[in-house]
Design a protein around this motif. Structure first.
Motif, PDB file in Angstrom:
ATOM      1  N   GLN A  98       0.855  -1.179   0.000  1.00  0.00           N
ATOM      2  CA  GLN A  98       0.000   0.000   0.000  1.00  0.00           C
ATOM      3  C   GLN A  98       0.892   1.231   0.000  1.00  0.00           C
ATOM      4  O   GLN A  98       1.933   1.263   0.659  1.00  0.00           O
ATOM      5  N   ILE A  99       0.468   2.247  -0.762  1.00  0.00           N
ATOM      6  CA  ILE A  99       1.228   3.492  -0.816  1.00  0.00           C
ATOM      7  C   ILE A  99       0.512   4.557  -0.006  1.00  0.00           C
ATOM      8  O   ILE A  99      -0.718   4.525   0.119  1.00  0.00           O
ATOM      9  N   LEU A 100       1.248   5.468   0.601  1.00  0.00           N
ATOM     10  CA  LEU A 100       0.745   6.594   1.416  1.00  0.00           C
ATOM     11  C   LEU A 100       0.166   6.146   2.751  1.00  0.00           C
ATOM     12  O   LEU A 100      -0.200   6.982   3.575  1.00  0.00           O
ATOM     13  N   ALA A 101       0.071   4.876   2.957  1.00  0.00           N
ATOM     14  CA  ALA A 101      -0.394   4.313   4.222  1.00  0.00           C
ATOM     15  C   ALA A 101       0.084   2.871   4.234  1.00  0.00           C
ATOM     16  O   ALA A 101       0.701   2.409   3.280  1.00  0.00           O
ATOM     17  N   CYS A 102      -0.215   2.173   5.312  1.00  0.00           N
ATOM     18  CA  CYS A 102       0.148   0.757   5.349  1.00  0.00           C
ATOM     19  C   CYS A 102      -1.066  -0.094   5.027  1.00  0.00           C
ATOM     20  O   CYS A 102      -2.207   0.314   5.289  1.00  0.00           O
ATOM     21  N   PRO A 103      -0.840  -1.274   4.472  1.00  0.00           N
ATOM     22  CA  PRO A 103      -1.977  -2.125   4.139  1.00  0.00           C
ATOM     23  C   PRO A 103      -2.690  -2.614   5.403  1.00  0.00           C
ATOM     24  O   PRO A 103      -2.086  -2.761   6.464  1.00  0.00           O
ATOM     25  N   THR A 104      -3.961  -2.802   5.267  1.00  0.00           N
ATOM     26  CA  THR A 104      -4.761  -3.417   6.318  1.00  0.00           C
ATOM     27  C   THR A 104      -5.513  -4.586   5.703  1.00  0.00           C
ATOM     28  O   THR A 104      -5.473  -4.806   4.494  1.00  0.00           O
ATOM     29  N   VAL A 105      -6.225  -5.296   6.539  1.00  0.00           N
ATOM     30  CA  VAL A 105      -7.003  -6.428   6.050  1.00  0.00           C
ATOM     31  C   VAL A 105      -7.983  -5.980   4.964  1.00  0.00           C
ATOM     32  O   VAL A 105      -8.216  -6.680   3.992  1.00  0.00           O
ATOM     33  N   ARG A 106      -8.527  -4.788   5.137  1.00  0.00           N
ATOM     34  CA  ARG A 106      -9.578  -4.322   4.212  1.00  0.00           C
ATOM     35  C   ARG A 106      -9.061  -3.391   3.133  1.00  0.00           C
ATOM     36  O   ARG A 106      -9.843  -3.010   2.237  1.00  0.00           O
ATOM     37  N   ARG A 107      -7.814  -2.998   3.200  1.00  0.00           N
ATOM     38  CA  ARG A 107      -7.323  -2.040   2.221  1.00  0.00           C
ATOM     39  C   ARG A 107      -5.863  -2.323   1.891  1.00  0.00           C
ATOM     40  O   ARG A 107      -4.977  -2.210   2.735  1.00  0.00           O
ATOM     41  N   ALA A 108      -5.662  -2.695   0.648  1.00  0.00           N
ATOM     42  CA  ALA A 108      -4.302  -2.826   0.118  1.00  0.00           C
ATOM     43  C   ALA A 108      -4.389  -2.660  -1.389  1.00  0.00           C
ATOM     44  O   ALA A 108      -5.310  -3.183  -2.025  1.00  0.00           O
ATOM     45  N   LEU A 109      -3.426  -1.938  -1.931  1.00  0.00           N
ATOM     46  CA  LEU A 109      -3.438  -1.742  -3.372  1.00  0.00           C
ATOM     47  C   LEU A 109      -3.165  -3.048  -4.112  1.00  0.00           C
ATOM     48  O   LEU A 109      -3.782  -3.330  -5.147  1.00  0.00           O
ATOM     49  N   PHE A 110      -2.239  -3.810  -3.565  1.00  0.00           N
ATOM     50  CA  PHE A 110      -1.837  -5.039  -4.235  1.00  0.00           C
ATOM     51  C   PHE A 110      -1.701  -6.179  -3.233  1.00  0.00           C
ATOM     52  O   PHE A 110      -1.209  -5.967  -2.116  1.00  0.00           O
ATOM     53  N   TRP A 111      -2.118  -7.349  -3.658  1.00  0.00           N
ATOM     54  CA  TRP A 111      -2.010  -8.575  -2.865  1.00  0.00           C
ATOM     55  C   TRP A 111      -1.289  -9.638  -3.671  1.00  0.00           C
ATOM     56  O   TRP A 111      -1.438  -9.721  -4.891  1.00  0.00           O
ATOM     57  N   GLY A 112      -0.558 -10.474  -2.975  1.00  0.00           N
ATOM     58  CA  GLY A 112      -0.007 -11.655  -3.610  1.00  0.00           C
ATOM     59  C   GLY A 112      -1.027 -12.781  -3.618  1.00  0.00           C
ATOM     60  O   GLY A 112      -2.138 -12.647  -3.089  1.00  0.00           O
ATOM     61  N   GLN A 113      -0.629 -13.900  -4.197  1.00  0.00           N
ATOM     62  CA  GLN A 113      -1.566 -15.024  -4.331  1.00  0.00           C
ATOM     63  C   GLN A 113      -1.532 -15.944  -3.116  1.00  0.00           C
ATOM     64  O   GLN A 113      -2.399 -16.790  -2.949  1.00  0.00           O
ATOM     65  N   GLY A 114      -0.525 -15.771  -2.267  1.00  0.00           N
ATOM     66  CA  GLY A 114      -0.462 -16.536  -1.036  1.00  0.00           C
ATOM     67  C   GLY A 114       0.463 -17.736  -1.118  1.00  0.00           C
ATOM     68  O   GLY A 114       0.725 -18.286  -2.190  1.00  0.00           O
ATOM     69  N   THR A 115       0.960 -18.126   0.047  1.00  0.00           N
ATOM     70  CA  THR A 115       1.766 -19.336   0.177  1.00  0.00           C
ATOM     71  C   THR A 115       1.315 -20.057   1.449  1.00  0.00           C
ATOM     72  O   THR A 115       1.104 -19.430   2.492  1.00  0.00           O
ATOM     73  N   GLN A 116       1.136 -21.355   1.356  1.00  0.00           N
ATOM     74  CA  GLN A 116       0.564 -22.118   2.460  1.00  0.00           C
ATOM     75  C   GLN A 116       1.642 -22.505   3.483  1.00  0.00           C
ATOM     76  O   GLN A 116       2.725 -22.987   3.118  1.00  0.00           O
ATOM     77  N   VAL A 117       1.306 -22.296   4.745  1.00  0.00           N
ATOM     78  CA  VAL A 117       2.147 -22.738   5.852  1.00  0.00           C
ATOM     79  C   VAL A 117       1.332 -23.710   6.694  1.00  0.00           C
ATOM     80  O   VAL A 117       0.220 -23.380   7.120  1.00  0.00           O
ATOM     81  N   THR A 118       1.878 -24.891   6.907  1.00  0.00           N
ATOM     82  CA  THR A 118       1.202 -25.911   7.704  1.00  0.00           C
ATOM     83  C   THR A 118       2.156 -26.361   8.808  1.00  0.00           C
ATOM     84  O   THR A 118       3.282 -26.790   8.525  1.00  0.00           O
ATOM     85  N   VAL A 119       1.695 -26.252  10.046  1.00  0.00           N
ATOM     86  CA  VAL A 119       2.511 -26.624  11.195  1.00  0.00           C
ATOM     87  C   VAL A 119       1.835 -27.789  11.900  1.00  0.00           C
ATOM     88  O   VAL A 119       0.688 -27.672  12.342  1.00  0.00           O
ATOM     89  N   SER A 120       2.529 -28.883  12.008  1.00  0.00           N
ATOM     90  CA  SER A 120       1.974 -30.075  12.641  1.00  0.00           C
ATOM     91  C   SER A 120       2.531 -30.215  14.053  1.00  0.00           C
ATOM     92  O   SER A 120       3.664 -29.842  14.344  1.00  0.00           O
ATOM     93  N   SER A 121       1.692 -30.796  14.920  1.00  0.00           N
ATOM     94  CA  SER A 121       2.099 -30.952  16.338  1.00  0.00           C
ATOM     95  C   SER A 121       2.875 -32.238  16.552  1.00  0.00           C
ATOM     96  O   SER A 121       2.949 -33.091  15.682  1.00  0.00           O
TER      97      SER A 121
END
Length: 121
Positions: A98-121
């Motif tokens: 996000q430009i001029l501010a920081c991204p929030t859950v509800r506002r970001a200019l650009f998002w990535g597609q995501g990467t999965q993290v799985t933690v097993s016990s």
């Protein structure tokens, strides 16, 4: 065309570590505030780390002492270092810009597609 591409996710055991990377293209990277967010199945997306264009960083209490964010403007890359991982850290992790501010859950200019993290016990 703007792209944010995350990598570095995977499956680890509880107590393990991972470093996520997010490479940006198509933007003047140094002008953006960057963030890492995560979303577990059935839960709302939440912020886990923010770093401003000047390098000031912050994480919420839920991950303080375990997660840290950094950026390398020369490489158009932001990193999320995660240590002492717990099963409750299991989620899809996204970077955002996000430009001029920081991204929030509800506002970001650009998002990535995501990467999965799985933690097993």
């Amino acid at each position: 065309q703007v792209q944010l591409v995350e990598s570095g996710g995977g499956s680890v055991q509880s107590g393990g570590s991972l470093r996520l990377s997010c490479v940006a293209s198509g933007i003047v990277f140094s002008r953006f505030c960057l963030g890492w967010f995560r979303q577990a199945p059935g839960k709302e997306r939440e912020m886990v780390a923010i770093i401003t264009k000047s390098g000031d960083a912050g994480v919420p209490d839920s991950v303080k002492g375990r997660f840290s964010i950094s950026r390398d403007d020369a490489k158009n890359t932001t990193y999320l270092q995660m240590v002492s991982l717990k099963p409750e850290d299991t989620a899809m992790y996204y970077c955002a810009a996000q430009i001029l501010a920081c991204p929030t859950v509800r506002r970001a200019l650009f998002w990535g597609q995501g990467t999965q993290v799985t933690v097993s016990s």
